[in-house]
Design a protein around this motif. Structure first.
Motif, PDB file in Angstrom:
ATOM      1  N   SER A   3       1.616  -3.978   0.732  1.00 14.32           N
ATOM      2  CA  SER A   3       0.289  -4.025   0.734  1.00 14.32           C
ATOM      3  C   SER A   3      -0.432  -3.060   1.441  1.00 14.32           C
ATOM      4  O   SER A   3       0.062  -2.444   2.747  1.00 14.32           O
ATOM      5  N   SER A   4      -1.785  -2.781   1.163  1.00 13.89           N
ATOM      6  CA  SER A   4      -2.241  -1.684   1.786  1.00 13.89           C
ATOM      7  C   SER A   4      -3.722  -1.841   2.112  1.00 13.89           C
ATOM      8  O   SER A   4      -4.381  -3.049   1.461  1.00 13.89           O
ATOM      9  N   ASN A   5      -4.265  -1.253   3.072  1.00 14.17           N
ATOM     10  CA  ASN A   5      -5.681  -1.562   3.487  1.00 14.17           C
ATOM     11  C   ASN A   5      -6.952  -1.255   2.141  1.00 14.17           C
ATOM     12  O   ASN A   5      -7.813  -1.525   2.429  1.00 14.17           O
ATOM     13  N   PHE A   6      -6.145  -0.635   1.301  1.00  9.99           N
ATOM     14  CA  PHE A   6      -6.921  -0.122  -0.023  1.00  9.99           C
ATOM     15  C   PHE A   6      -6.999  -1.032  -1.054  1.00  9.99           C
ATOM     16  O   PHE A   6      -7.504  -0.394  -2.092  1.00  9.99           O
ATOM     17  N   ASP A   7      -6.251  -2.162  -1.039  1.00 16.51           N
ATOM     18  CA  ASP A   7      -6.010  -3.014  -2.106  1.00 16.51           C
ATOM     19  C   ASP A   7      -7.242  -3.468  -3.041  1.00 16.51           C
ATOM     20  O   ASP A   7      -7.159  -3.437  -3.987  1.00 16.51           O
ATOM     21  N   PHE A   8      -8.375  -3.498  -2.114  1.00 21.68           N
ATOM     22  CA  PHE A   8      -9.646  -3.932  -2.966  1.00 21.68           C
ATOM     23  C   PHE A   8     -10.064  -2.921  -3.948  1.00 21.68           C
ATOM     24  O   PHE A   8     -10.940  -3.260  -4.816  1.00 21.68           O
ATOM     25  N   GLU A  14      -6.966   2.661 -10.769  1.00 21.37           N
ATOM     26  CA  GLU A  14      -5.503   2.835 -10.239  1.00 21.37           C
ATOM     27  C   GLU A  14      -5.569   4.176  -9.229  1.00 21.37           C
ATOM     28  O   GLU A  14      -4.709   4.004  -8.588  1.00 21.37           O
ATOM     29  N   LEU A  15      -6.069   5.139 -10.017  1.00 23.98           N
ATOM     30  CA  LEU A  15      -6.168   6.386  -9.240  1.00 23.98           C
ATOM     31  C   LEU A  15      -6.634   6.441  -7.464  1.00 23.98           C
ATOM     32  O   LEU A  15      -5.992   6.879  -6.733  1.00 23.98           O
ATOM     33  N   ALA A  20      -5.332   6.499  -2.006  1.00 21.43           N
ATOM     34  CA  ALA A  20      -5.207   5.802  -0.775  1.00 21.43           C
ATOM     35  C   ALA A  20      -3.808   5.500  -0.240  1.00 21.43           C
ATOM     36  O   ALA A  20      -3.573   5.539   0.895  1.00 21.43           O
ATOM     37  N   GLN A  21      -3.155   4.617  -0.953  1.00 26.51           N
ATOM     38  CA  GLN A  21      -1.702   4.285  -0.515  1.00 26.51           C
ATOM     39  C   GLN A  21      -0.994   5.580  -0.202  1.00 26.51           C
ATOM     40  O   GLN A  21      -0.260   5.319   0.705  1.00 26.51           O
ATOM     41  N   THR A  22      -0.778   6.311  -1.052  1.00 17.13           N
ATOM     42  CA  THR A  22      -0.036   7.737  -0.752  1.00 17.13           C
ATOM     43  C   THR A  22      -0.498   8.130   0.805  1.00 17.13           C
ATOM     44  O   THR A  22       0.395   8.340   1.711  1.00 17.13           O
ATOM     45  N   ALA A  23      -1.788   8.172   1.014  1.00 15.30           N
ATOM     46  CA  ALA A  23      -2.290   8.661   2.294  1.00 15.30           C
ATOM     47  C   ALA A  23      -1.782   7.759   3.396  1.00 15.30           C
ATOM     48  O   ALA A  23      -1.301   8.260   4.165  1.00 15.30           O
TER      49      ALA A  23
END
Length: 137
Positions: A3-8, A14-15, A20-23
């Motif tokens: 889960s990511s803080n950027f899932d929204f 998708e990019l 964000a998830q990579t960061a």
């Protein structure tokens, strides 16, 4: 990926999510990558906004010029402009000087990137009652 803080951002592109998830995932082991990915997130958010508004944003348009054009079109709040520019500057330093990266700057970039992404989400995804157009029969 967890889960990511950027899932929204999944509601948009998708990019955006992948950047964000990579960061986030690289924060502990590689703050330099976090800074670069957050800069790229800022760039992609600006390009996405530009495409929705019909503003030119091709590969020949510099980020600073695109941000100026978006400000002219949207009259961006100063905090939004500052967030875009801070991500751009932090990412530039990370890209050009590997020794400049630190966890403090990477955390700042994650926080700014999250705030900017949330602003984007609220501006361009959430249905606002006052923005609804009446249907004519």
């Amino acid at each position: 990926m967890a889960s990511s803080n950027f899932d929204f951002l999944k509601h948009h592109d998708e990019l955006l999510v992948r950047l964000a998830q990579t960061a986030e995932a690289c924060f502990v082991s590689d703050p330099n990558t976090t800074l670069i990915k957050m800069r790229q997130l800022g760039e992609e958010l600006a390009r996405t906004i530009a495409s929705r508004l019909g503003v030119a944003s091709g590969s020949d348009v510099k980020q600073i010029d695109l941000l100026r054009e978006l400000d002219n079109t949207l009259r961006l709040d100063q905090q939004i402009k500052d967030a875009f520019h801070s991500l751009r500057k932090l990412g530039n330093c990370a890209a050009h000087d590997l020794t400049s990266s630190n966890h403090r700057d990477a955390l700042k970039a994650l926080q700014l990137g999250h705030a900017l992404a949330m602003w984007f989400h609220l501006q361009f995804a959430v249905q606002r009652p006052w923005a609804l157009k009446p249907r004519l029969s």
